[in-house]
Write an enzyme that holds these catalytic residues in place. Structure first.
Site: not given
Lengths: 252, 261, 644
Positions: C42, C266, C284, C337, C408, C432, C442, C448
């Site tokens: 990844g 999430h 999203s 969140r 999530h 991760e 987070r 990313l």
């Protein structure tokens, strides 16, 4: 020279040859069609024979003719080469169920079949007209004009051929195939050469469609015209020679 | 237990599934029945039901590739009822839902078919040929660390957007599967045009297209005949325009590069 | 063992530069004599493998996918943060650092987070140079958008596919090194054990999932970039294959596992539609900018709605409870969140949930559509609405969306020091897979960033420090440790195949997920956690006596793969419970019902719990040992969050 052969035998290289030869053959079709329109002139073939004499004897045309042979040759050869390659690419096991009709046009998927029909036609056509015109076997025009007296009377060969039903049928079938072949081939040639642009591609596409219809319809009209509307001398049948037909014929 | 519609009727379906034990064995279509399939299930969840049934009976479950199940990883790759990723446009198999089918339907499920994509087992195929094509040149040669500031080179938004659209290819292989010629040109062209459009890609523009096309041919993919099935079946809508760009790039590179090989 | 974070001394802003100067270097000519294994491709793995190969190391990279490009980083939608301050809105490295530390509820290590903020700017440059097509303004410069938890626009994005574009960038860099022969890529190879020689990581054991062949791979160092463990909940937004196996096997070989109970839920996911549900899909977070969250005011009305006796339109405005707007007038629908998630659960627990399962709340766009137009909404959210309709069959322009929280991301992971080295010398964890940068929560667009920071800009330096102190002689692949590890893997496969029980691996996985979600999900309490611990132990026992795997180990056997992963999840689940039980406070993704303010907000206990809980494996069926790394905050003041 190896980079050249490598380029031309790569998958894209072969396609580029297909496209170039195909579009070149399209220009040939235009010339051929315009010349052949002389057949509709109501003059016992005088104009047509003059034209065919010119085409058969003019040194420039005779030179270009070789280009044409190469164009056909490469177009056909590459078609076979690509078909072989592409068949092998699918592998030994094909799909049990494949509904490609739901994602593409029949014409686009069957250029090989269409091309093969056109090839058969081409062989018959070449033998019947080109071969006989070039290597003898046709009557002379005769008549009073000293200039045209010794010309081959290709016109009469056309007229007599186009009174044979199966011959007419082959011609019409071939022209339908040609129409479909061009329907895909014209725009496809541009795509292969990389000539795709958001502004012009839609135009090219519709020009291609129009080209396909007009060219194939016009060629198909010739055998049908002689078969349906003329006697074995190429003169309009009295019964059918309606004023409308006169008007149409004399328009050319 | 349908979420969206409590009245949605469960379906019974007949599945014709390609079963093949391994790379070097022959395979065949085997018929299965699945019952009480909710229209809200995804296609892969329906296959999960089948596999759980098979496993409980002691049979070997059907192998298929899948991962993210949200249409972006490109793992799932089923040829459903004669179509790449099934009948719905712009959809990967994992995002295809059973409401697109009806009770009593027979569904034929096959692996991608291409010489360059040998079957691993059942519905799973080996798509490493795609990786090797990217390895042949689908990159900009920049080592980590030496990059100039991101805003050093302005890129017109329109160009950047077009490059992005090409870059969204998920590498699933639906284009190859749908193509009559098993051609990989849509895949290759997506990467070539992304990097041909962007200034960052210009340095290696010629060698990239030459090498990637050479690798594509070496892998045994067919040649494009502009049929358009690929773009029609592409789940992310990669456009045929990219193939034209690829052809153009190839022609220009071959005509002007100093590469004599 | 005393945990040493190895955070460099000195002022925060100088730590990384100083450290980079202090690390030992490997002579360029010697780099080719070192082999490094990178597991996972990844963002963290591909970037590390490519960068290490560019430096000259011999890299062996592994993925269980058919291609390195399939890793789940690809599914990240929103974007990537970087302190570029291109927008002139007051962003800085320190602000990004501060936002991240605060967003993580003060449970992350200052030095690591500051470094993350520092290198964030290099990531953008690197990706642009690779040809990643980030969104741009009409003037041709890079565009930014704002994201939760920050008051500046620092998120770079590529429509809703930022993860994909970044991963393809890293994949292209990796592909280039594969072509050069500096990376040997092993696709479809799953790591099943870590090989230790004399207390040092020296290789891994993999199984080729196509042929079933179990292989040994030796190296001077091993980097795990194997992602998170959210799939312990069975249902999550993670990809189906995401698993903890590689990290867990390393844990059992001595790598401490840190903060396993820190999981992020999430709030805006498409709800579960039935028992067959195999995974959850994220919508999203940006939708909460314009959508209003509500449930019916009464349980009775919600019941009738669920049965289909009444329709959404039949519920009058007065009968709708816009609970986030009601409880948090200042932030309304834009609370963080964890707060949004917890309140949605609360409503459903009260019986006021919607949808046929009752496990959903509405996210309603009627007002914004009325205020502007359907076209305007489509401009903004068109692709999300289309995705929602594809999955649910419902048109969100006409009916309110149904959403529900879903697992999530996991902030916990293998404990690493400043060098990203685990407690096993020579074993590194990036992305991760490690615990390092996000604390207890987070922020959006930070995953990313961390994956690429670790891979491109941290590991290449820090691993050199370790290798420089390792003699450049080949690692002996014939060492008995390899044979032993390999035999262990093979024995385990045999065991799984020979149980020949009645329940499928998925069956067990679902049961585990259910326990975890109920008792160790959005809200936890000691009683529930103790109950869950007993349940998991029972389930694990059942698993090892009743799981059914058919076929053999010498073929593509996806059931076998699944069974092995579920077995590890069953062990991890218990550790998560232990960790949640140990942490008698609420912070970030960890909400203990016993520890909340009178208003129902998370109540942190900085005095007693400002530490990283690093768990040490003690042997099968032995309780794990808790090691603490005390967190020292020298540059930020710890405050309680409030969103009223």
């Amino acid at each position: 020279m190896s980079w050249i052969t490598k380029t031309l035998t790569s998958s894209i290289g072969r396609k580029i040859i297909m496209a170039l030869t195909g579009l070149f053959l399209c220009t040939f079709l235009v010339v051929h069609l315009i010349g052949n329109l002389q057949l509709f002139k109501h003059d016992q073939g005088a104009a047509f024979n003059t034209y065919s004499h010119f085409m058969g004897t003019n040194p420039i045309i005779r030179t270009i003719e070789w280009g044409l042979v190469l164009g056909f040759g490469f177009h056909i050869f590459e078609a076979f080469a690509l078909t072989r390659r592409n068949k092998a690419a699918r592998g030994a096991t094909g799909y049990v169920s494949n509904h490609s009709e739901q994602n593409s046009e029949w014409t686009s998927r069957n250029m090989g079949i269409l091309g093969s029909i056109i090839l058969i036609f081409l062989i018959v056509h070449l033998y019947n007209f080109f071969w006989r015109a070039r290597f003898g076997g046709l009557d002379k025009m005769g008549g009073d004009n000293p200039e045209t007296r010794d010309y081959d009377n290709l016109y009469m060969a056309v007229v007599s051929s186009f009174h044979i039903w199966w011959y007419v049928l082959l011609y019409v079938a071939a022209q339908i195939s040609l129409g479909y072949h061009l329907w895909h081939g014209f725009r496809s040639g541009f795509q292969t050469l990389g000539l795709n642009h958001r502004k012009y591609t839609p135009v090219i596409k519709y020009v291609g469609y129009a080209f396909a219809v007009v060219v194939s319809a016009a060629f198909a009209a010739m055998p049908l015209y002689f078969f349906l509307f003329t006697n074995d001398q190429g003169d309009l049948k009295a019964a059918i020679a309606s004023p409308i037909m006169h008007a149409v014929a004399s328009a050319f | 237990m349908a979420g969206s519609n409590p009245n949605a009727k469960p379906m019974n379906l007949t599945l014709n599934v390609w079963r093949q034990a391994g790379r070097h064995t022959s395979g065949k279509i085997v018929e299965y029945q699945v019952k009480d399939i909710s229209p809200d299930m995804s296609f892969l969840e329906m296959l999960d039901v089948l596999n759980e049934d098979l496993l409980r009976k002691g049979d070997d479950p059907v192998a298929f590739d899948h991962d993210c199940r949200e249409g972006i990883c490109g793992s799932c790759d089923l040829f459903i009822n004669g179509r790449s990723h099934g009948p719905e446009k712009g959809t990967t198999t994992c995002q295809l839902h059973m409401r697109k089918f009806s009770d009593g339907d027979t569904i034929t499920i096959e692996p991608w078919r291409a010489n360059a994509f040998p079957v691993n087992k059942d519905l799973s195929v080996d798509r490493s040929a795609f990786d090797r094509i990217i390895q042949a040149g689908g990159y900009v040669s920049v080592n980590t660390g030496g990059a100039p500031d991101g805003n050093e080179i302005p890129i017109p938004k329109e160009i950047s957007d077009r490059a992005f659209e090409a870059a969204t290819c998920i590498g699933c292989g639906a284009c190859v599967a749908a193509c009559k010629n098993a051609s990989a040109m849509l895949f290759v062209s997506a990467k070539v045009s992304q990097l041909a459009l962007l200034p960052q890609g210009h340095v290696e523009r010629k060698t990239r297209v030459e090498n990637m096309v050479a690798q594509m041919d070496k892998e045994g993919f067919g040649a494009c005949t502009n049929i358009g099935s690929c773009a029609a079946e592409c789940p992310v809508g990669i456009s045929l325009e990219n193939i034209a760009i690829l052809n153009r790039e190839f022609l220009a590179a071959k005509a002007t590069s100093n590469n004599l090989a | 063992m005393q945990l040493d974070s190895k955070s460099p001394e000195g002022p925060l802003a100088e730590k990384w530069d100083k450290h980079k100067f202090n690390v030992k270097l490997v002579n360029p000519a010697n780099k080719r004599k070192y082999d490094v294994i990178v597991v996972g491709t990844g963002l963290a793995g591909a970037s590390a493998a490519a960068s290490l190969a560019e430096l000259g190391y011999n890299v062996k990279a592994f993925t269980y996918h058919d291609s390195p490009r399939r890793a789940h980083s690809i599914a990240a939608q929103g974007g990537i943060n970087a302190a570029k301050n291109y927008q002139n809105d007051g962003d800085s490295v320190f602000r990004l650092f501060y936002d991240t530390i605060k967003g993580g509820d003060y449970r992350a290590r200052e030095a690591n987070v500051y470094r993350l903020a520092q290198v964030s700017v290099n990531i953008i440059d690197q990706c642009v140079a690779q040809g990643v097509p980030f969104a741009r303004e009409y003037g041709g410069l890079l565009a930014n958008r704002s994201f939760g938890g920050a008051q500046v626009s620092r998120t770079f994005y590529a429509r809703g596919q930022t993860g994909q574009q970044l991963l393809l960038g890293a994949y292209s860099a990796l592909s280039r090194q594969i072509a050069y022969g500096k990376v040997k890529m092993y696709n479809r190879s799953e790591m099943l054990d870590l090989v230790m020689i004399d207390g040092v990581a020296r290789g891994i054991v993999t199984r080729n999932v196509i042929t079933g062949e179990v292989e040994n791979h030796a190296a001077h160092a091993v980097v795990l970039a194997t992602g998170g463990y959210g799939n312990v909940f069975y249902l999550s937004t993670n990809a189906k294959q995401c698993n903890v196996t590689a990290a867990w096997r390393a844990h059992k070989k001595g790598a401490y596992f840190a903060n396993p109970c820190f999981t992020q839920i999430h709030p805006t996911c498409i709800p579960v539609s039935g028992d067959y549900q195999s995974k959850l899909t994220l919508m999203s977070e940006s939708l909460r900018n314009d959508g209003r969250v509500w449930v019916p005011k009464t349980v009775e009305m919600a019941q009738r709605l669920r049965k289909g006796e009444i329709k959404v339109a039949d519920i009058k405005e007065d009968d709708r409870d816009y609970f986030l707007e009601r409880k948090y007038p200042a932030f309304g629908n834009l609370v963080p969140r964890d707060v949004a998630s917890r309140n949605a659960k609360l409503m459903c627990d009260e019986g006021r949930g919607v949808g046929s399962t009752g496990l959903a709340v509405y996210l309603d766009f009627a007002e914004i559509i009325q205020r502007t137009s359907a076209e305007a909404v489509s401009q903004k959210y068109g692709n999300l609405f289309a995705m929602y309709e594809k999955i649910t069959g419902e048109n969100p322009y006409e009916l309110p969306m149904r959403i529900y929280p879903a697992v999530h991301y996991t902030m916990g992971g293998l404990w690493v020091d400043y060098n990203l080295q685990t407690t096993v010398p020579g074993l590194y964890a990036t992305g991760e897979c490690n615990f390092s940068d996000h604390g207890a929560n987070r922020l959006g667009a930070s995953a990313l960033m961390q994956g690429l920071a670790d891979g491109y800009f941290v590991i290449p330096y820090t691993i050199g420090d370790y290798l420089a102190q390792t003699p450049p002689k080949p690692v002996d692949a014939n060492h008995p440790a390899f044979a032993e590890a390999k035999a262990g893997v093979q024995a385990r496969t045999e065991t799984l195949l020979n149980i020949k029980g009645t329940r499928t691996p998925d069956d067990f996985h679902k049961a585990l997920g259910h326990i975890m979600w109920e008792y160790c999900g959005m809200a936890r309490n000691a009683e529930g956690l103790r109950h869950a611990k007993a349940e998991i132990q029972k389930l694990r026992k059942e698993f090892w006596s009743d799981v059914r795997v058919v076929g053999t180990g010498e073929e593509l056997n996806q059931t076998l793969e699944k069974a092995g992963r579920v077995a590890d999840f069953l062990e991890l689940g218990e550790l998560m419970i232990d960790d949640a039980l140990d942490r008698n406070e609420s912070c970030g993704g960890h909400f203990r019902e016993e520890y909340q303010t009178p208003e129902g907000e998370a109540l942190r206990d900085d005095e007693h719990y400002a530490y990283v809980a690093a768990w040490e494996y003690q042997g099968d069926n032995q309780p794990e040992k808790l090691n603490k790394e005390e967190l020292v905050f020298e540059n930020v003041k710890l405050t309680q969050r409030s969103y009223k």
